[in-house]
Design a protein around this motif. Structure first.
Motif, PDB file in Angstrom:
ATOM      1  N   UNK A 189      -5.948   7.004   6.159  1.00  0.00           N
ATOM      2  CA  UNK A 189      -5.480   6.461   7.438  1.00  0.00           C
ATOM      3  C   UNK A 189      -5.284   4.955   7.330  1.00  0.00           C
ATOM      4  N   UNK A 190      -6.261   4.266   6.745  1.00  0.00           N
ATOM      5  CA  UNK A 190      -6.171   2.814   6.601  1.00  0.00           C
ATOM      6  C   UNK A 190      -4.964   2.433   5.749  1.00  0.00           C
ATOM      7  N   UNK A 191      -4.789   3.103   4.623  1.00  0.00           N
ATOM      8  CA  UNK A 191      -3.670   2.796   3.730  1.00  0.00           C
ATOM      9  C   UNK A 191      -2.341   3.063   4.425  1.00  0.00           C
ATOM     10  N   UNK A 192      -2.228   4.192   5.128  1.00  0.00           N
ATOM     11  CA  UNK A 192      -0.992   4.518   5.826  1.00  0.00           C
ATOM     12  C   UNK A 192      -0.634   3.480   6.879  1.00  0.00           C
ATOM     13  N   UNK A 193      -1.618   3.097   7.692  1.00  0.00           N
ATOM     14  CA  UNK A 193      -1.363   2.108   8.747  1.00  0.00           C
ATOM     15  C   UNK A 193      -0.980   0.762   8.150  1.00  0.00           C
ATOM     16  N   UNK A 194      -1.724   0.311   7.151  1.00  0.00           N
ATOM     17  CA  UNK A 194      -1.449  -0.999   6.557  1.00  0.00           C
ATOM     18  C   UNK A 194      -0.061  -1.042   5.933  1.00  0.00           C
ATOM     19  N   UNK A 195       0.319   0.001   5.203  1.00  0.00           N
ATOM     20  CA  UNK A 195       1.629   0.008   4.547  1.00  0.00           C
ATOM     21  C   UNK A 195       2.768   0.099   5.557  1.00  0.00           C
ATOM     22  N   UNK A 196       2.601   0.892   6.606  1.00  0.00           N
ATOM     23  CA  UNK A 196       3.652   0.996   7.623  1.00  0.00           C
ATOM     24  C   UNK A 196       3.833  -0.332   8.349  1.00  0.00           C
ATOM     25  N   UNK A 197       2.726  -0.969   8.718  1.00  0.00           N
ATOM     26  CA  UNK A 197       2.813  -2.281   9.376  1.00  0.00           C
ATOM     27  C   UNK A 197       3.437  -3.305   8.435  1.00  0.00           C
ATOM     28  N   UNK A 198       3.050  -3.270   7.161  1.00  0.00           N
ATOM     29  CA  UNK A 198       3.610  -4.215   6.186  1.00  0.00           C
ATOM     30  C   UNK A 198       5.119  -4.013   6.039  1.00  0.00           C
ATOM     31  N   UNK A 199       5.568  -2.750   5.977  1.00  0.00           N
ATOM     32  CA  UNK A 199       7.001  -2.480   5.889  1.00  0.00           C
ATOM     33  C   UNK A 199       7.738  -3.010   7.111  1.00  0.00           C
ATOM     34  N   UNK A 200       7.162  -2.812   8.289  1.00  0.00           N
ATOM     35  CA  UNK A 200       7.802  -3.288   9.514  1.00  0.00           C
ATOM     36  C   UNK A 200       7.904  -4.811   9.521  1.00  0.00           C
ATOM     37  N   UNK A 201       6.836  -5.495   9.100  1.00  0.00           N
ATOM     38  CA  UNK A 201       6.856  -6.956   9.067  1.00  0.00           C
ATOM     39  C   UNK A 201       7.859  -7.480   8.044  1.00  0.00           C
ATOM     40  N   UNK A 202       7.912  -6.836   6.879  1.00  0.00           N
ATOM     41  CA  UNK A 202       8.863  -7.261   5.847  1.00  0.00           C
ATOM     42  C   UNK A 202      10.302  -7.061   6.324  1.00  0.00           C
ATOM     43  N   UNK A 203      10.582  -5.903   6.936  1.00  0.00           N
ATOM     44  CA  UNK A 203      11.935  -5.638   7.438  1.00  0.00           C
ATOM     45  C   UNK A 203      12.319  -6.645   8.512  1.00  0.00           C
ATOM     46  N   UNK A 204      11.400  -6.933   9.413  1.00  0.00           N
ATOM     47  CA  UNK A 204      11.679  -7.890  10.474  1.00  0.00           C
ATOM     48  C   UNK A 204      11.921  -9.284   9.892  1.00  0.00           C
ATOM     49  N   UNK A 205      11.127  -9.667   8.907  1.00  0.00           N
ATOM     50  CA  UNK A 205      11.303 -10.966   8.274  1.00  0.00           C
ATOM     51  C   UNK A 205      12.627 -11.073   7.540  1.00  0.00           C
ATOM     52  N   UNK A 206      13.032 -10.014   6.848  1.00  0.00           N
ATOM     53  CA  UNK A 206      14.315 -10.030   6.136  1.00  0.00           C
ATOM     54  C   UNK A 206      15.488 -10.134   7.099  1.00  0.00           C
ATOM     55  N   UNK A 207      15.386  -9.459   8.243  1.00  0.00           N
ATOM     56  CA  UNK A 207      16.460  -9.547   9.232  1.00  0.00           C
ATOM     57  C   UNK A 207      16.523 -10.934   9.858  1.00  0.00           C
ATOM     58  N   UNK A 208      15.375 -11.545  10.084  1.00  0.00           N
ATOM     59  CA  UNK A 208      15.369 -12.924  10.581  1.00  0.00           C
ATOM     60  C   UNK A 208      16.007 -13.867   9.565  1.00  0.00           C
TER      61      UNK A 208
END
Length: 224
Positions: A189-208
């Protein structure tokens, strides 16, 4: 080493790349695929529909209405309906997420093109720009901040919603959640949440970053 359950880091080391289906690395790759394809397809389909809606205003309301209805539908029932057509495959997740992306991006394209000042269009026409050149070199760059704002919403929601596909066996990192549910154990659960949040932050940063690169005049205006 004790006989108790492995620690978080031990579990990650054992399951990162096991060479079998279901390793963290494989699930991460599946999650990226099922997240990125709807974003790209959604933009590729929403752009011409949005431009058509700007050109023929009567088209916008029915188009937006149809996609708003689709957007209101829960993702899991859509996945289950598509199973009879696409089977248990990533396409079953990608298709609904593409529709969700279009529901956000079509209004973004319409609003973005609508934000172009009339005098800018008139100046482009006076300079002899063809409609296509005016669209590519004038209107789309000005509309970019609004469209990218829609893309940021789509990216985060797609990355999150992919995990729901785990309930039909196609959820990328969401499979870690079902694994933990079937055999109560916290590290997946911890790994899944951390990786999903990390992907979302990376995608948002790349779009910015893309927005800053595509709209240099905004930085120049802010610095002045």
């Amino acid at each position: 080493m004790g006989d108790g359950p492995p620690s978080l880091w031990e579990w990650i080391a054992r399951n990162w790349d096991t060479g079998r289906v279901g390793s963290i690395r494989d699930l991460l790759g599946d999650h990226l695929l099922m997240s990125l394809v709807p974003i790209v397809l959604g933009l590729a389909l929403a752009l011409p529909l949005g431009l058509a809606s700007v050109r023929w205003r009567w088209l916008y309301q029915p188009t937006a209405g149809i996609f708003n209805v689709i957007y209101a539908l829960p993702s899991l029932p859509l996945f289950m309906l598509l199973i009879s057509v696409t089977g248990l495959s990533p396409i079953t997740v990608i298709v609904p997420l593409t529709f969700y992306a279009m529901a956000v991006l079509i209004p973004a394209v319409v609003d973005g093109i609508g934000s172009v000042p009339p005098h800018v269009r008139q100046s482009a026409v006076a300079m002899g720009f063809t409609p296509l050149r005016r669209l590519v070199q004038v209107e789309l760059p000005i509309a970019a901040p609004v469209v990218i704002a829609g893309l940021r919403v789509v990216a985060v929601s797609s990355i999150s919603l992919v995990s729901v596909g785990a309930l039909i066996g196609e959820g990328g990192l969401g499979m870690l959640f079902t694994r933990a549910y079937q055999n109560p154990f916290l590290p997946p659960v911890v790994v899944g949440i951390v990786l999903i949040v990390a992907l979302a932050l990376i995608a948002d940063g790349l779009l910015l970053l893309a927005q800053r690169l595509l709209t240099p005049w905004v930085r120049a205006r802010g610095a002045s």
